[in-house]
Design a protein around this motif. Structure first.
Motif, PDB file in Angstrom:
ATOM      1  N   LYS A 190       0.851  -1.374  -0.151  1.00 43.83           N
ATOM      2  CA  LYS A 190      -0.076   0.029   0.172  1.00 43.83           C
ATOM      3  C   LYS A 190       0.752   1.384  -0.006  1.00 43.83           C
ATOM      4  CE  LYS A 190      -3.771   1.859   2.284  1.00 43.83           C
ATOM      5  NZ  LYS A 190      -4.778   1.793   3.841  1.00 43.83           N
ATOM      6  N   ALA A 242       2.563   1.632  -3.402  1.00 43.64           N
ATOM      7  CA  ALA A 242       1.540   2.083  -4.207  1.00 43.64           C
ATOM      8  C   ALA A 242       1.161   3.753  -4.165  1.00 43.64           C
ATOM      9  CB  ALA A 242       0.280   1.399  -4.115  1.00 43.64           C
ATOM     10  N   LEU A 270      -5.228   2.232  -5.815  1.00 48.59           N
ATOM     11  CA  LEU A 270      -5.328   1.066  -5.324  1.00 48.59           C
ATOM     12  C   LEU A 270      -6.476   1.263  -4.288  1.00 48.59           C
ATOM     13  CD1 LEU A 270      -2.884  -1.359  -4.491  1.00 48.59           C
ATOM     14  CD2 LEU A 270      -2.946  -0.139  -2.266  1.00 48.59           C
ATOM     15  N   ILE A 292      -6.312  -6.876  -2.243  1.00 47.97           N
ATOM     16  CA  ILE A 292      -6.102  -5.416  -2.952  1.00 47.97           C
ATOM     17  C   ILE A 292      -6.540  -5.409  -4.184  1.00 47.97           C
ATOM     18  CG2 ILE A 292      -4.166  -3.905  -3.593  1.00 47.97           C
ATOM     19  CD1 ILE A 292      -2.710  -4.887  -1.166  1.00 47.97           C
ATOM     20  N   ILE A 297      -5.799  -3.418  -7.625  1.00 53.39           N
ATOM     21  CA  ILE A 297      -5.049  -2.417  -8.614  1.00 53.39           C
ATOM     22  C   ILE A 297      -5.533  -2.015  -9.778  1.00 53.39           C
ATOM     23  CG2 ILE A 297      -2.696  -1.910  -9.478  1.00 53.39           C
ATOM     24  CD1 ILE A 297      -1.623  -4.226  -7.451  1.00 53.39           C
TER      25      ILE A 297
END
Length: 110
Positions: free
Chosen positions: A25, A28, A35, A73, A75
């Motif tokens: 995280k 990103a 995200l 997660i 993306i």
């Protein structure tokens, strides 16, 4: 057309799992990657029976119990970041699944 990569991380070690997901995280965020998540699934408590010896009528030890934790997660776009993240070397107790979906706009199909 946009691609959404879903990464699902599972582990029996919640602290290691959270550390890995938080690192992804933060990376990103530094790179400007869109995200969503991490999303937590309720922990899954599992129980495995253990026989003292083979056979149907064997006595059993107490069952082996353990908990599995899951984080997901998403993306959005950023295919290179998604590929690099999915291909990272993760700790041995982290299991990773990756799914890629193609999202089309609300306009006409091409």
């Amino acid at each position: 057309m946009t691609f959404v990569t879903t990464l699902r991380f599972t582990s029996g070690d919640r602290h290691v799992l959270d550390s890995v997901v938080n690192d992804i995280k933060q990376t990103a965020r530094r790179k400007g990657v869109e995200l969503k998540g991490p999303h937590s699934k309720p922990p899954e408590d599992l129980r495995v029976p253990q026989s003292k010896c083979p056979g149907r009528d064997s006595k059993e030890f107490r069952p082996w119990r353990y908990t599995i934790y899951t984080r997901t997660i998403h993306i959005l776009g950023h295919g290179e970041f998604a590929r690099d993240t999915a291909a990272r070397d993760f700790p041995d107790d982290i299991y990773v699944e990756a799914d890629v979906d193609r999202i089309t706009g609300g306009g006409a199909d091409t």
